[in-house]
Design a protein around this motif. Structure first.
Motif, PDB file in Angstrom:
ATOM      1  N   TYR A   1      -0.574  -0.945  -5.193  1.00  0.00           N
ATOM      2  CA  TYR A   1      -1.480  -2.033  -4.805  1.00  0.00           C
ATOM      3  C   TYR A   1      -2.636  -2.155  -5.785  1.00  0.00           C
ATOM      4  O   TYR A   1      -3.020  -3.262  -6.189  1.00  0.00           O
ATOM      5  CB  TYR A   1      -2.040  -1.804  -3.397  1.00  0.00           C
ATOM      6  N   ARG A   2      -3.198  -1.005  -6.178  1.00  0.00           N
ATOM      7  CA  ARG A   2      -4.307  -1.028  -7.139  1.00  0.00           C
ATOM      8  C   ARG A   2      -3.859  -1.604  -8.479  1.00  0.00           C
ATOM      9  O   ARG A   2      -4.594  -2.355  -9.122  1.00  0.00           O
ATOM     10  CB  ARG A   2      -4.892   0.364  -7.327  1.00  0.00           C
TER      11      ARG A   2
ATOM     12  N   ILE B   1       2.131   4.126  -2.823  1.00  0.00           N
ATOM     13  CA  ILE B   1       2.050   2.707  -2.459  1.00  0.00           C
ATOM     14  C   ILE B   1       0.662   2.164  -2.765  1.00  0.00           C
ATOM     15  O   ILE B   1       0.517   1.069  -3.324  1.00  0.00           O
ATOM     16  CB  ILE B   1       2.405   2.518  -0.969  1.00  0.00           C
ATOM     17  N   GLU B   2      -0.365   2.930  -2.431  1.00  0.00           N
ATOM     18  CA  GLU B   2      -1.728   2.491  -2.715  1.00  0.00           C
ATOM     19  C   GLU B   2      -1.975   2.346  -4.214  1.00  0.00           C
ATOM     20  O   GLU B   2      -2.655   1.409  -4.649  1.00  0.00           O
ATOM     21  CB  GLU B   2      -2.732   3.463  -2.095  1.00  0.00           C
ATOM     22  N   ARG B   3      -1.392   3.252  -5.039  1.00  0.00           N
ATOM     23  CA  ARG B   3      -1.521   3.116  -6.499  1.00  0.00           C
ATOM     24  C   ARG B   3      -0.881   1.809  -6.953  1.00  0.00           C
ATOM     25  O   ARG B   3      -1.423   1.111  -7.811  1.00  0.00           O
ATOM     26  CB  ARG B   3      -0.861   4.298  -7.219  1.00  0.00           C
TER      27      ARG B   3
ATOM     28  N   GLN C   1       2.064  11.654   0.190  1.00  0.00           N
ATOM     29  CA  GLN C   1       2.435  11.319  -1.187  1.00  0.00           C
ATOM     30  C   GLN C   1       2.958   9.882  -1.280  1.00  0.00           C
ATOM     31  O   GLN C   1       2.592   9.138  -2.197  1.00  0.00           O
ATOM     32  CB  GLN C   1       3.492  12.290  -1.695  1.00  0.00           C
ATOM     33  N   THR C   2       3.784   9.490  -0.334  1.00  0.00           N
ATOM     34  CA  THR C   2       4.338   8.132  -0.345  1.00  0.00           C
ATOM     35  C   THR C   2       3.234   7.101  -0.169  1.00  0.00           C
ATOM     36  O   THR C   2       3.191   6.082  -0.878  1.00  0.00           O
ATOM     37  CB  THR C   2       5.407   7.983   0.747  1.00  0.00           C
ATOM     38  N   THR C   3       2.313   7.364   0.743  1.00  0.00           N
ATOM     39  CA  THR C   3       1.193   6.450   0.975  1.00  0.00           C
ATOM     40  C   THR C   3       0.341   6.314  -0.283  1.00  0.00           C
ATOM     41  O   THR C   3      -0.040   5.201  -0.668  1.00  0.00           O
ATOM     42  CB  THR C   3       0.327   6.947   2.144  1.00  0.00           C
ATOM     43  N   ARG C   4       0.061   7.426  -0.925  1.00  0.00           N
ATOM     44  CA  ARG C   4      -0.754   7.369  -2.150  1.00  0.00           C
ATOM     45  C   ARG C   4      -0.048   6.592  -3.253  1.00  0.00           C
ATOM     46  O   ARG C   4      -0.686   5.855  -4.004  1.00  0.00           O
ATOM     47  CB  ARG C   4      -1.093   8.779  -2.606  1.00  0.00           C
TER      48      ARG C   4
ATOM     49  N   THR D   1       4.721  11.818   3.785  1.00  0.00           N
ATOM     50  CA  THR D   1       3.961  10.612   4.110  1.00  0.00           C
ATOM     51  C   THR D   1       2.720  10.454   3.248  1.00  0.00           C
ATOM     52  O   THR D   1       2.436   9.354   2.762  1.00  0.00           O
ATOM     53  CB  THR D   1       3.574  10.616   5.602  1.00  0.00           C
TER      54      THR D   1
END
Length: 73
Positions: free
Chosen positions: A53-54, A49-51, A44-47, A42
């Motif tokens: 978005y950035r 996804i956030e990358r 790693q996956t969240t990070r 979770t």
């Protein structure tokens, strides 16, 4: 677990609900994958996804048109 259509999804759901052996096999594969597949990590996956978005926001701020983004895991 991906289905190609609603009909295929429905067929798969009924198979899982009514065939104990099939259900048990799928459950075991998921439990095994949980220990080895990055999609179950979770954090790693969240990070990742956030990358993404950035990256999209950076393109917007640079005045660039939307495009495909390739985010490393």
């Amino acid at each position: 677990m991906i289905a190609e259509s609603w009909a295929a999804y429905e067929t798969r759901a009924i198979e899982l609900a009514t065939n104990r052996v099939h259900y048990t096999n799928v459950k075991q594969r998921l439990l095994t994958a949980q220990e080895t597949s990055p999609i179950f990590d979770t954090l790693q996956t969240t990070r990742a996804i956030e990358r993404g978005y950035r990256m999209a926001l950076d393109r917007l701020w640079q005045g660039l048109a939307p495009d495909h983004l390739y985010v490393s895991a």
